[in-house]
Design a protein around this motif. Structure first.
Motif: not given
Length: 263
Positions: A97, A100-101, A103-105, A107-108, A143, A147
């Motif tokens: 997560d 950003c997996m 989907m892009e959102e 990670c936010f 990475e 993060k």
């Protein structure tokens, strides 16, 4: 005169209270997903801590495929903070997560959830830590660690790194059962690594004593739902394996590998 002497003696004699009993165990609450419950990390950590001189009781809110954002939305952690009153809140996000997996959102949402749960934990008086997840690919692993560390720093909480340590240790000791039979979820060796890294972070010492985990050792088919549950409670499924032993020799091997890698 004799009576006054007895009264004076009574008031001057110090009271001998019973010696204090052992301190109650610290409550540790784990919030996560199948990376947390496969192998029963909460019970493993509690057994390790108790065997190494730290009185701990563990509970968990876990569900397969769950995200920390879902736990913010359903309020389960906030209720558990009030009811269970943990001294430590351990958060573990779904793998990927913060990359950003899927989907892009993601990670936010993950970073926001970590901040919200960290604030809730602090308000309730708990120490909050983010326990890392893992990725097998070297670049993805590096990475992910970056993060996760950034998300923890942004939330003002400690970070317990797993992914890069797992890559190094599994390369040094490939014969150990790092993964579950599905090749993805934690095997006994990875569960032990999680517990050791968390023990080092929380207590600042290396666990050396072997221990027995007298609790369900969950597989991917756990029957668990996102509700507060003691780590050693009876499993929902009667076919869940029970108990596992980790000996001191294995802990020594892990500690030596971690020390040699600087972790």
């Amino acid at each position: 005169m004799h009576r006054w002497f007895l009264l004076l003696l009574l008031f001057c004699t110090p009271a001998f209270a019973a010696p204090p009993g052992p301190a109650p165990p610290q409550h540790i609450l784990f919030v996560g997903n199948s990376l947390t419950y496969v192998g029963n990390l909460p019970a493993t950590f509690a057994a390790m801590a108790n065997a190494n001189g730290h009185a701990v009781h563990a509970a968990m809110i876990v569900e397969g495929g769950a995200t920390l954002d879902q736990r913010v939305a359903d309020g389960s952690v906030q209720r558990a903070l009030a009811d269970y009153k943990p001294a430590v809140l351990v958060l573990q996000e779904r793998g990927g997560d913060l990359l950003c997996m899927p989907m892009e959102e993601a990670c936010f949402q993950s970073a926001q959830a970590i901040q919200a749960l960290a604030q809730a934990g602090r308000t309730a008086g708990a120490r909050v830590v983010l326990l890392g997840s893992y990725q097998a690919h070297p670049r993805a692993s590096a990475e992910l660690v970056e993060k996760e560390a950034a998300a923890a720093e942004q939330a003002g909480i400690a970070y317990v790194e797993i992914s890069e340590s797992l890559r190094r240790l599994s390369g040094e000791a490939p014969a150990l059962a790092w993964y579950h039979a599905d090749g993805m979820h934690p095997g006994p060796a990875l569960t032990l690594l999680d517990a050791i890294q968390l023990h080092r972070t929380l207590f600042g010492v290396i666990p050396a004593q072997g221990f027995d985990v007298a609790a369900p050792i969950y597989t991917t088919s756990s029957g668990l739902h996102a509700e507060l549950r003691e780590a050693d409670a009876a499993a929902p499924r009667p076919d869940t394996p029970q108990g596992i032993h980790y000996d001191g020799t294995m802990l020594g091997q892990f500690n030596s590998m971690l020390d040699s890698s600087g972790k």
